[in-house]
Write a protein that holds these residues in place. Sequence first.
Motif, PDB file in Angstrom:
ATOM      1  N   UNK A 339       0.816  -1.208   0.000  1.00 47.88           N
ATOM      2  CA  UNK A 339       0.000   0.000   0.000  1.00 47.88           C
ATOM      3  C   UNK A 339       0.851   1.259   0.000  1.00 47.88           C
ATOM      4  N   UNK A 340       2.115   1.124   0.353  1.00 44.80           N
ATOM      5  CA  UNK A 340       2.989   2.286   0.503  1.00 44.80           C
ATOM      6  C   UNK A 340       3.628   2.731  -0.812  1.00 44.80           C
ATOM      7  N   UNK A 341       4.008   1.780  -1.676  1.00 43.25           N
ATOM      8  CA  UNK A 341       4.708   2.151  -2.902  1.00 43.25           C
ATOM      9  C   UNK A 341       3.703   2.474  -3.995  1.00 43.25           C
ATOM     10  N   UNK A 342       4.106   3.343  -4.891  1.00 45.06           N
ATOM     11  CA  UNK A 342       3.216   3.811  -5.956  1.00 45.06           C
ATOM     12  C   UNK A 342       3.162   2.813  -7.100  1.00 45.06           C
ATOM     13  N   UNK A 343       2.147   3.016  -7.945  1.00 45.01           N
ATOM     14  CA  UNK A 343       2.066   2.237  -9.174  1.00 45.01           C
ATOM     15  C   UNK A 343       0.943   1.229  -9.168  1.00 45.01           C
ATOM     16  N   UNK A 344       0.842   0.518 -10.276  1.00 44.24           N
ATOM     17  CA  UNK A 344      -0.180  -0.509 -10.439  1.00 44.24           C
ATOM     18  C   UNK A 344       0.314  -1.504 -11.482  1.00 44.24           C
ATOM     19  N   UNK A 345      -0.308  -2.675 -11.495  1.00 47.02           N
ATOM     20  CA  UNK A 345       0.010  -3.661 -12.515  1.00 47.02           C
ATOM     21  C   UNK A 345       1.435  -4.178 -12.427  1.00 47.02           C
ATOM     22  N   UNK A 423       3.798  14.405  -6.164  1.00 45.83           N
ATOM     23  CA  UNK A 423       4.449  15.483  -6.904  1.00 45.83           C
ATOM     24  C   UNK A 423       5.895  15.205  -7.222  1.00 45.83           C
ATOM     25  N   UNK A 424       6.469  14.156  -6.615  1.00 46.55           N
ATOM     26  CA  UNK A 424       7.848  13.767  -6.906  1.00 46.55           C
ATOM     27  C   UNK A 424       7.853  12.463  -7.701  1.00 46.55           C
ATOM     28  N   UNK A 425       8.938  12.197  -8.423  1.00 40.30           N
ATOM     29  CA  UNK A 425       9.049  10.902  -9.092  1.00 40.30           C
ATOM     30  C   UNK A 425       8.979   9.758  -8.076  1.00 40.30           C
ATOM     31  N   UNK A 426       8.540   8.605  -8.540  1.00 38.44           N
ATOM     32  CA  UNK A 426       8.443   7.442  -7.652  1.00 38.44           C
ATOM     33  C   UNK A 426       9.800   7.062  -7.095  1.00 38.44           C
ATOM     34  N   UNK A 427      10.839   7.205  -7.919  1.00 35.95           N
ATOM     35  CA  UNK A 427      12.200   6.848  -7.509  1.00 35.95           C
ATOM     36  C   UNK A 427      13.118   8.030  -7.738  1.00 35.95           C
TER      37      UNK A 427
END
Length: 521
Positions: A339-345, A423-427
């Motif tokens: 649930x903490x990290x961004x993204x999907x699939x 608002x920031x990149x995922x990494x």
Amino acid sequence: MIRARDLGEHLPFQTDGDCEIEADYAVVGSGAGGAAAALTLARAGYRVALCESGAWREPADYPSSFFGALRDLCADWGTLFSRGRSLIPVLQGNCVGGTTVINSAIMVRLPGDVLAEWQELGLGDVFGEGAFDRVQDEIEEELGVEPMAGPQLGTSGELMLAALRKLKMEGHAMRRAAPGCEGRGQCLQGCSAGRKSSLNLQWVPETLSRGGALLSEARVERVRIKDGRALGVSGHFRRVGARREQPRKGSRFVIHTKRGVLLAASSTGTAPLLQRSGYRHAALGRNFMAQPGAGILGVYPDAVHMERGTTQGVASMQLRESHGVKLESLSIPLEILAARVAGAGVGHADLLERYPHMAMWAAAVRAEARGTIRPSPLGPSAPPTLRYEPTRGDTQRLRAGILELARLHFAAGAQQVLPGVHGLPTRLGPDQLDLLAAAPLDNRCWTWVLTHLFGGCVMGADKRHAVVGTDLCVRGVDALHVVDASCLPTTLGVNPQLTIMSVARLVAERLANETTNRSTG
């Protein structure tokens, strides 16, 4: 009817008629404050009835996942949130032993600057430096407090310590009430090895052995107040985690007290309980405070396995005085990471596959924000209404702490960090820290969690702003006292467990001494 001669028993969920108990003192809540006060009074020879809304869980029954901990060890599946411009989750235990069952057992002594603040608020006679040092020494010895070392720290903790040394920052292994810690990384769902000195294993059993009574799955709904004096408490047994075919609401219980009532239902429970009981004070439910925080993940070329070692083993006070921020290592289970990290699939799955190579380090803010706590309009069994919103200054402090942690990750050899900031990149790579330094200060952009809760019934000399007076009584009501974090007049900037225990013990000692003096005088 259960009377005083039957004290010394554990009474779990009851359905066979009303339950009445006579005792010297009733203590509401069995966490750090409640268990400390109950045991102190029991050791002084008083009959104590201890009420806990959660169930008694043994280490053999602890869940193996954080999902299970939300189900078995937290109220309402951990769904309590603070409301503001954003919703912030609140993490608290709901079981015998309270949050001591699901926290990291971190024990930090009350900082001298905080004690000085309290003395300026008129609490010097009660909480003198010598008295605090004495009870902190006693508690540390009783609970087996020791610094973490070797395998207990895990690779994540060792990496953080090495990075702090490399950047010439203060850093230390945490002192924890976990003698013989095996480093299983299960602090957040209860230590199944039984190594953590949670109070369901320590002070609550001793209270029972000294003639106390424990009512579990017993939600106190009202303090019984008559003619300006607390006469006891009442409520209903309410089953925790009941299946549909099982009754949720059980028997009514009443505890009649001869000497007093001590409230330790937590900063989210004590003020609403007083409000439901008809008590009125302008400051009741106000001055709700916290030390909210957030974490940042470092991704390393080699496996870290942050799930190995204690959940929290290393801390730094480098920024405590300059920014009001504490830095610490913190492992999170895979289901929380999802649930903490961004993204999907596929992209999200790829990140989760890197879990063994991740380390989570967190910043906790000594926040300036003040909120309110109110009982739910849906009744005593519903979660309270909590309003709290970090200020822009609090968000600046958090940003400074997260930025420092990112630098530490890269100093430790991380290839990238996952800031978790909208608002920031995922990494981010080591050459992108300027983006983190300029991250938005809208608190909605950050993944806050509310822990270390304070206030709602603060104590002090000012009659307008303090619910509890310097005589340790709730103003206007004799024999009614508050012994949990809701009475603390300020935040601490450190983990509050040892301070809560110490305050509760000092209050209970004073009550025992005053009662003895009156009876022999």
